[in-house]
Design an enzyme around this catalytic site. Structure first.
Site, PDB file in Angstrom:
ATOM      1  N   CYS A  84      -3.546  37.364 -78.038  1.00 43.86           N
ATOM      2  CA  CYS A  84      -4.414  36.210 -77.800  1.00 43.86           C
ATOM      3  C   CYS A  84      -5.824  36.731 -77.554  1.00 43.86           C
ATOM      4  O   CYS A  84      -6.074  37.368 -76.514  1.00 43.86           O
ATOM      5  CB  CYS A  84      -3.926  35.388 -76.612  1.00 43.86           C
ATOM      6  N   HIS A 137      -1.126  34.364 -88.947  1.00 42.49           N
ATOM      7  CA  HIS A 137      -2.005  33.226 -89.236  1.00 42.49           C
ATOM      8  C   HIS A 137      -1.973  32.896 -90.716  1.00 42.49           C
ATOM      9  O   HIS A 137      -1.950  33.796 -91.564  1.00 42.49           O
ATOM     10  CB  HIS A 137      -3.450  33.539 -88.832  1.00 42.49           C
ATOM     11  N   GLU A 179      -2.135  26.020 -82.952  1.00 43.48           N
ATOM     12  CA  GLU A 179      -1.471  27.218 -82.454  1.00 43.48           C
ATOM     13  C   GLU A 179       0.025  26.974 -82.300  1.00 43.48           C
ATOM     14  O   GLU A 179       0.437  25.964 -81.716  1.00 43.48           O
ATOM     15  CB  GLU A 179      -2.053  27.638 -81.100  1.00 43.48           C
ATOM     16  N   CYS A 216      -9.390  29.316 -80.640  1.00 40.00           N
ATOM     17  CA  CYS A 216      -8.338  30.327 -80.814  1.00 40.00           C
ATOM     18  C   CYS A 216      -9.013  31.598 -81.294  1.00 40.00           C
ATOM     19  O   CYS A 216      -9.545  31.647 -82.406  1.00 40.00           O
ATOM     20  CB  CYS A 216      -7.293  29.845 -81.823  1.00 40.00           C
ATOM     21  N   GLY A 227      -7.273  33.212 -84.252  1.00 37.55           N
ATOM     22  CA  GLY A 227      -7.505  32.351 -85.408  1.00 37.55           C
ATOM     23  C   GLY A 227      -8.897  32.556 -85.990  1.00 37.55           C
ATOM     24  O   GLY A 227      -9.079  32.596 -87.212  1.00 37.55           O
TER      25      GLY A 227
END
Length: 268
Positions: free
Chosen positions: A74, A151, A199, A208, A211
């Site tokens: 993250c 992703h 997410e 994100c 992302g």
């Protein structure tokens, strides 16, 4: 269980409860994590972060999504943890090592090198991950990137017009993605990326970090933008730098909200 201290922080609205368990161990189950993350009966967050001792870095970061599922990486949490610890730190995650440097208003983090091989995403079967021959309704020709977590990225004319709250949960659990997937829709305007992210295990978020990294890398590989590039999310702006075969750098602000104490066994 004895009460322990926690910190509430956010990066561009992507918010976290951070428990420092380096000196006093704290065991968190999936049920505990989901209860803590609940915004009505818990403390409320997109992700719960537990900091542990590490034998290969300064700290190990354990990451739980709001549904209680544990995930690999993250980026916004890494920036918040870097801000919390201060200075420069190496952070161990299950998705790899991250190096963070605290700044006056947030942090710069080295997110490591992205992976493009279909098995590393992972996908259920082999295909080109820069131009995937798949689609869901009007979302076609995606790219896939693993930046510690998986992703899929769709480039569209206007990301604001995409019903990501409807299509995101469908794509997230598609059998093409054995580990599920984070879903990104983006458009490029004025040499910047405008991005919305669904997410996995969380839903639509204000921001994100992984992302933003994955989308920037995909856009650079397709020749849509050059590095460094600003990525605008609902919660604010991140700046992503990446050159071919190098690690990804992400810079952006963080905010400290409050601290408190809790008996984690009470969250079930």
């Amino acid at each position: 269980m004895t009460s322990t201290r926690f910190h509430k922080m956010h990066g561009l609205g992507n918010d976290f409860v951070i428990i420092d368990a380096r000196l006093q161990p704290v065991a968190i189950s999936a049920a505990n994590a989901a209860a803590i993350a609940d915004r009505h009966s818990g403390i409320g967050c997109d992700q719960l972060i537990v900091l542990h001792p590490s034998d290969q870095a300064d700290v190990r970061m354990q990451i739980f999504n709001a549904d209680g599922g544990e995930v690999e990486a993250c980026g916004n949490a890494a920036r918040c943890v870097t801000t919390l610890l201060g200075d420069t730190h190496k952070i161990e995650t299950s998705g790899g090592l991250i190096e963070g440097n605290a700044t006056n208003d947030g942090a710069v983090v080295d997110m490591g090198t992205p992976s493009f091989d279909w098995q590393a995403i992972p996908l259920a079967y082999a295909m080109d991950t820069l131009h995937m021959p798949v689609g869901w309704e009007d979302l076609q020709d995606p790219a896939a990137v693993n930046v510690g977590n998986p992703h899929v990225i769709f480039f569209v004319e206007d990301s604001n017009m995409v019903e990501l709250d409807r299509l995101g949960p469908v794509i997230e659990v598609d059998p093409l993605f054995p580990a599920k997937v984070n879903v990104n829709v983006a458009h490029v305007a004025d040499r910047a990326i405008h991005l919305k992210v669904w997410e996995r295990g969380v839903g639509l978020t204000q921001a994100c970090g992984t992302g933003a990294c994955a989308t920037a890398v995909a856009a650079i590989r397709r020749g849509l933008v050059s590095s460094p590039v600003d990525v605008h999310l609902p919660g604010g702006k991140l700046t992503i730098s990446w050159e071919n075969e190098t690690s990804i750098s992400m810079q952006g602000p963080t905010s400290y909200v409050f601290s408190g104490e809790a008996d984690w066994s009470q969250f079930q």
